[in-house]
Each structure stands twice: as C-alpha cells, then as structure tokens.
Design a protein around this motif. Structure first.
Motif, PDB file in Angstrom:
ATOM      1  N   ALA A  66    -106.900 -34.581  67.444  1.00  0.00           N
ATOM      2  CA  ALA A  66    -107.972 -35.484  67.891  1.00  0.00           C
ATOM      3  C   ALA A  66    -109.286 -34.720  68.044  1.00  0.00           C
ATOM      4  O   ALA A  66    -110.351 -35.197  67.614  1.00  0.00           O
ATOM      5  N   ARG A  67    -109.233 -33.541  68.652  1.00  0.00           N
ATOM      6  CA  ARG A  67    -110.452 -32.738  68.815  1.00  0.00           C
ATOM      7  C   ARG A  67    -111.013 -32.285  67.475  1.00  0.00           C
ATOM      8  O   ARG A  67    -112.226 -32.320  67.248  1.00  0.00           O
ATOM      9  N   ALA A  68    -110.130 -31.833  66.577  1.00  0.00           N
ATOM     10  CA  ALA A  68    -110.575 -31.370  65.266  1.00  0.00           C
ATOM     11  C   ALA A  68    -111.228 -32.512  64.486  1.00  0.00           C
ATOM     12  O   ALA A  68    -112.285 -32.335  63.867  1.00  0.00           O
ATOM     13  N   ALA A  69    -110.622 -33.689  64.512  1.00  0.00           N
ATOM     14  CA  ALA A  69    -111.190 -34.844  63.814  1.00  0.00           C
ATOM     15  C   ALA A  69    -112.534 -35.235  64.422  1.00  0.00           C
ATOM     16  O   ALA A  69    -113.503 -35.501  63.695  1.00  0.00           O
ATOM     17  N   SER A  70    -112.618 -35.248  65.752  1.00  0.00           N
ATOM     18  CA  SER A  70    -113.880 -35.606  66.421  1.00  0.00           C
ATOM     19  C   SER A  70    -114.986 -34.625  66.066  1.00  0.00           C
ATOM     20  O   SER A  70    -116.108 -35.030  65.757  1.00  0.00           O
ATOM     21  N   ARG A  71    -114.672 -33.324  66.096  1.00  0.00           N
ATOM     22  CA  ARG A  71    -115.670 -32.306  65.751  1.00  0.00           C
ATOM     23  C   ARG A  71    -116.149 -32.473  64.305  1.00  0.00           C
ATOM     24  O   ARG A  71    -117.338 -32.370  64.032  1.00  0.00           O
ATOM     25  N   GLU A  72    -115.221 -32.717  63.409  1.00  0.00           N
ATOM     26  CA  GLU A  72    -115.583 -32.869  61.991  1.00  0.00           C
ATOM     27  C   GLU A  72    -116.476 -34.084  61.783  1.00  0.00           C
ATOM     28  O   GLU A  72    -117.460 -34.034  61.047  1.00  0.00           O
ATOM     29  N   MET A  73    -116.151 -35.196  62.443  1.00  0.00           N
ATOM     30  CA  MET A  73    -116.978 -36.397  62.302  1.00  0.00           C
ATOM     31  C   MET A  73    -118.351 -36.186  62.905  1.00  0.00           C
ATOM     32  O   MET A  73    -119.358 -36.612  62.327  1.00  0.00           O
ATOM     33  N   GLU A  74    -118.442 -35.531  64.066  1.00  0.00           N
ATOM     34  CA  GLU A  74    -119.739 -35.256  64.690  1.00  0.00           C
ATOM     35  C   GLU A  74    -120.580 -34.322  63.822  1.00  0.00           C
ATOM     36  O   GLU A  74    -121.779 -34.490  63.669  1.00  0.00           O
ATOM     37  N   ARG A  75    -119.908 -33.326  63.243  1.00  0.00           N
ATOM     38  CA  ARG A  75    -120.595 -32.344  62.396  1.00  0.00           C
ATOM     39  C   ARG A  75    -121.194 -32.994  61.151  1.00  0.00           C
ATOM     40  O   ARG A  75    -122.244 -32.590  60.664  1.00  0.00           O
ATOM     41  N   ASN A  76    -120.530 -34.006  60.638  1.00  0.00           N
ATOM     42  CA  ASN A  76    -120.965 -34.655  59.401  1.00  0.00           C
ATOM     43  C   ASN A  76    -121.665 -35.986  59.625  1.00  0.00           C
ATOM     44  O   ASN A  76    -121.945 -36.700  58.660  1.00  0.00           O
ATOM     45  N   ALA A  77    -121.933 -36.339  60.864  1.00  0.00           N
ATOM     46  CA  ALA A  77    -122.620 -37.607  61.162  1.00  0.00           C
ATOM     47  C   ALA A  77    -124.099 -37.501  60.793  1.00  0.00           C
ATOM     48  O   ALA A  77    -124.719 -36.459  60.901  1.00  0.00           O
TER      49      ALA A  77
END
Length: 78
Positions: A66-77
């Motif tokens: 969950a943390r990895a997915a959230s970080r990736e989405m925030e990074r690419n937003a």
C-alpha cells in the motif's frame, strides 16, 4: 498498555533550538475506513523479495505494498 498497530502510529518531527527540543505531531491524510481484500499475481521471486524487505522493516506485506503504491502514484501525479 496497548501499542498502536504499525499503520496507526503518528510520525513525530523534532525541532531544536538552543534551549530545548520540541516534539511536533504531524497530521496524516485520513485513510479509507474499510480495508478491501484483493487477489493479485506476482512472480514468485518478486513476492519473496517483497516479503523479505517488508519483514526486515517490521511491516506487513499489505502495508508495504500500500505504501509503495501510494508513493508511486504521488511521485507520478500531475
């Protein structure tokens, strides 16, 4: 005394001056109230690496993913 689950702990930031150290509570974004079970398929070696990485940091597999997915989405937003 009961301790908070890893996912429920609040981060604490420290600010220092010449006279004292001050602890500041940092608010977190609210999370969905309901956890949802999903079924995913991963290569065995990737799953083993995820489990090892998460365990070494005291995290569950779900928390890590969950943390990895959230970080990736925030990074690419944006």
């Amino acid at each position: 005394m009961e301790t908070a689950r890893e996912e429920e702990r609040l981060p604490i930031a420290f600010a220092f001056n010449l006279d004292a150290a001050v602890a500041i509570l940092v608010t977190l974004k609210t999370r969905a109230a309901k956890a949802v079970r999903i079924d995913i398929t991963l290569p065995e070696d990737v799953l083993e690496r995820i489990d090892r990485f998460a365990a070494d940091r005291g995290l569950s597999r779900s928390t890590f993913l969950a943390r990895a997915a959230s970080r990736e989405m925030e990074r690419n937003a944006g």
